[in-house]
Write a protein that holds these residues in place. Structure first.
Motif, PDB file in Angstrom:
ATOM      1  N   ILE A 216       0.654   1.996   1.455  1.00 46.17           N
ATOM      2  CA  ILE A 216      -0.519   2.141   0.593  1.00 46.17           C
ATOM      3  C   ILE A 216      -1.346   3.337   1.054  1.00 46.17           C
ATOM      4  CG2 ILE A 216      -0.639  -0.324   0.104  1.00 46.17           C
ATOM      5  CD1 ILE A 216      -3.015  -0.482   2.045  1.00 46.17           C
ATOM      6  N   GLU A 218      -5.372   5.347   0.293  1.00 46.01           N
ATOM      7  CA  GLU A 218      -6.687   5.364  -0.363  1.00 46.01           C
ATOM      8  C   GLU A 218      -7.379   6.661   0.018  1.00 46.01           C
ATOM      9  OE1 GLU A 218      -9.622   1.893  -1.258  1.00 46.01           O
ATOM     10  OE2 GLU A 218     -10.201   2.713   0.695  1.00 46.01           O
ATOM     11  N   GLU A 220     -10.961   9.178  -0.606  1.00 49.65           N
ATOM     12  CA  GLU A 220     -12.309   9.400  -1.138  1.00 49.65           C
ATOM     13  C   GLU A 220     -12.475  10.901  -1.371  1.00 49.65           C
ATOM     14  OE1 GLU A 220     -17.045   8.476  -0.333  1.00 49.65           O
ATOM     15  OE2 GLU A 220     -15.549   7.997   1.208  1.00 49.65           O
ATOM     16  N   VAL A 266      -0.632   5.566  -8.670  1.00 51.41           N
ATOM     17  CA  VAL A 266      -2.082   5.500  -8.458  1.00 51.41           C
ATOM     18  C   VAL A 266      -2.594   4.332  -9.292  1.00 51.41           C
ATOM     19  CG1 VAL A 266      -4.295   6.668  -8.681  1.00 51.41           C
ATOM     20  CG2 VAL A 266      -2.240   7.977  -8.052  1.00 51.41           C
ATOM     21  N   LYS A 268      -5.616   2.636  -8.531  1.00 54.12           N
ATOM     22  CA  LYS A 268      -7.077   2.443  -8.414  1.00 54.12           C
ATOM     23  C   LYS A 268      -7.767   3.787  -8.625  1.00 54.12           C
ATOM     24  CE  LYS A 268      -8.880   1.523  -4.323  1.00 54.12           C
ATOM     25  NZ  LYS A 268      -9.327   0.741  -3.146  1.00 54.12           N
ATOM     26  N   ARG A 270     -11.855   4.715  -9.026  1.00 55.40           N
ATOM     27  CA  ARG A 270     -13.203   4.151  -9.115  1.00 55.40           C
ATOM     28  C   ARG A 270     -14.242   5.230  -8.824  1.00 55.40           C
ATOM     29  NH1 ARG A 270     -12.678   0.204  -5.577  1.00 55.40           N
ATOM     30  NH2 ARG A 270     -13.623   1.323  -3.833  1.00 55.40           N
ATOM     31  N   THR A 283     -13.176   7.281  -5.607  1.00 60.61           N
ATOM     32  CA  THR A 283     -12.144   6.700  -4.747  1.00 60.61           C
ATOM     33  C   THR A 283     -10.896   6.416  -5.574  1.00 60.61           C
ATOM     34  OG1 THR A 283     -13.780   5.661  -3.309  1.00 60.61           O
ATOM     35  CG2 THR A 283     -11.554   4.768  -3.232  1.00 60.61           C
ATOM     36  N   ILE A 284      -9.763   6.855  -5.073  1.00 60.16           N
ATOM     37  CA  ILE A 284      -8.494   6.528  -5.715  1.00 60.16           C
ATOM     38  C   ILE A 284      -7.578   5.869  -4.675  1.00 60.16           C
ATOM     39  CG2 ILE A 284      -8.670   8.439  -7.356  1.00 60.16           C
ATOM     40  CD1 ILE A 284      -6.486   9.864  -5.702  1.00 60.16           C
ATOM     41  N   GLY A 285      -6.603   5.125  -5.153  1.00 55.20           N
ATOM     42  CA  GLY A 285      -5.674   4.485  -4.231  1.00 55.20           C
ATOM     43  C   GLY A 285      -4.422   4.041  -4.945  1.00 55.20           C
ATOM     44  N   THR A 287       0.172   3.024  -4.198  1.00 55.16           N
ATOM     45  CA  THR A 287       1.306   2.724  -3.328  1.00 55.16           C
ATOM     46  C   THR A 287       2.387   3.790  -3.489  1.00 55.16           C
ATOM     47  OG1 THR A 287       2.467   1.386  -4.998  1.00 55.16           O
ATOM     48  CG2 THR A 287       0.906   0.243  -3.561  1.00 55.16           C
TER      49      THR A 287
END
Length: 441
Positions: A216, A218, A220, A266, A268, A270, A283-285, A287
């Motif tokens: 994973i 994440e 910023e 991708v 996430k 936000r 913020t993105i995240g 796997t």
């Protein structure tokens, strides 16, 4: 006829019909004998009862306290020694001589953070938690295997280790179990997963890669907030993040070998809370997944380079984090080729060779892979679909998922048969291959 005479005849009948399997039985006869034993009404009803108790009380990773207590109670009733706690809520059970060779069979215990939508008398009592992946069935089948093995201890030429593991769903419980010494002296390990799309009475398997490794990330992405009407006075992190997402997709489409399966998602994104305000940060995240450690490492390196580089093009700064102690990177699940032959023999003797089918690799991850990094391991798929059902069943991780309890005897008997036959066919004292690794496939 006198009561004593009736009692004598009943005892003779009991001994005749319930006598243990002979130690000199042909190994090929063991799997069908074990399956018949597991299908007895008494054993089947007992397993159904256990499965439903666990289903009623689902617990998330590293919180499986009641599940562990239930397992302990059942092992104690069977007279099986165990070690607890292991890795927090895990357990190890031991059946056999206590001497080498050692073989392990494993089940995962944790539930998912889902609200169950299936109405039943044993519906989840814990709001927001549900056994939507069938781990309640996995635990039950391992307990069923324990009962089979304990009843037929005379067949064990070594020791079977029962591995009840916490936190498979992202928590890397297998790694914690290894750190606690669960695989010490163990030569091989077997595990399974249910599949609601594969017909009941069938199993699917393959040598080599079965499931992808995954990690994973994440990030910023920081800019400078401002009014939507005057963007020139701001540094827009949403624009930067959007370019990052598009560029990340090119790692698979333009940098990887088309024959080397990779997935980067991708999931996430936000940032911002008002329609007319440019936020300070986004913020993105997501796997990343691959079938080799080499490809996983490459993706990890390039993900960070792309995020930082693309953010800089848009005058933003970016920081990237990978994995956590709570959610470590999972290596690929790679089945040992010799154990594949063993599995085919045992499953074929039990179910018939026509019901032992090939399995296509999947991009989902399974932390059984941590065990396979250290010793030969084999992970197979157990069919649970009702052949008579007309509608497609709910899939894993669905709030409508329902485990088919008719599969319990099959999974229990397969677990037990794989372990017994492995011990019978192993050379006593064969060293554990602690250098067994899958760095590249």
């Amino acid at each position: 006829m006198s009561n004593s005479r009736w009692a004598f005849l009943i005892c003779i009948a009991f001994l005749f019909f319930c006598k243990p399997i002979s130690a000199d039985l042909n190994p090929s006869e063991i799997p069908p004998k074990f399956l018949n034993f597991a299908k007895k009404a008494e054993i089947f009803d007992w397993m159904v009862g256990i499965r439903r108790k666990i289903h009623e009380n689902p617990e998330l990773g590293y919180q499986e306290f009641e599940t562990s207590n239930l397992i302990k109670q059942e092992l104690e009733k069977m007279g099986i020694s165990y070690k607890h706690p292991v890795a927090g809520t895990g357990l190890l059970g031991f059946i056999g001589s206590g001497q080498p060779p050692f073989v392990a069979i494993r089940a995962d215990m944790d539930a998912l953070a889902l609200q169950e939508m299936v109405e039943s008398d044993y519906k989840s009592k814990n709001d927001g938690k549900m056994h939507a992946c069938g781990h309640d069935g996995h635990v039950t089948m391992l307990l069923g295997a324990a009962r089979i093995l304990q009843e037929h201890r005379n067949l064990l030429k070594g020791t079977v280790v029962l591995v009840f593991q916490p936190a498979e769903e992202g928590g890397g419980g297998a790694r914690k179990m290894i750190e606690a010494g669960s695989l010490d002296d163990v030569q091989a390990i077997f595990g399974l997963h249910n599949d609601p799309l594969l017909p009941l009475g069938q199993v699917a398997c393959r040598p080599g890669p079965l499931a992808a490794g995954s990690g994973i990330f994440e990030a910023e992405i920081s800019g400078k907030g401002g009014h939507a009407a005057i963007p020139q006075q701001a540094i827009d992190p949403i624009l930067a993040a959007s370019n990052v997402v598009v560029s990340l997709q090119q790692l698979v489409s333009r940098e990887s070998d088309p024959l080397d399966s990779l997935v980067l998602t991708v999931a996430k994104f936000r940032g911002g809370g008002a329609f007319n305000v440019i936020p300070d940060s986004v913020t993105i995240g997501g796997t990343f997944r691959a079938f080799s450690v080499k490809s996983l490492r490459y993706l990890k390196q390039r993900i960070e380079e792309v995020i930082v580089g693309q953010a800089a093009v848009q005058r933003c700064n970016a920081t990237v984090a990978f994995d956590t102690e709570e959610m470590p990177m999972y290596p690929p699940t790679v089945n040992d080729k010799e154990l594949h032959k063993h599995f085919q023999r045992v499953a074929g003797d039990m179910l018939g060779t026509a019901n032992v089918t090939d399995y296509n690799p999947v991009m989902g991850a399974e932390d059984f892979s941590f065990y396979q990094e250290l010793i030969p391991g084999y992970f197979f798929i157990l069919g649970t679909r009702d052949k008579a059902a007309q509608e497609q069943p709910a899939l894993l991780h669905s709030p409508y998922f329902s485990f088919n309890e008719d599969a319990l005897p099959v999974g229990a008997a397969l677990h037990a048969s794989l372990a017994v036959r492995y011990l019978l066919e192993s050379r006593a004292g064969s060293p554990t291959d602690n250098g067994h690794r899958h760095d590249e496939l």
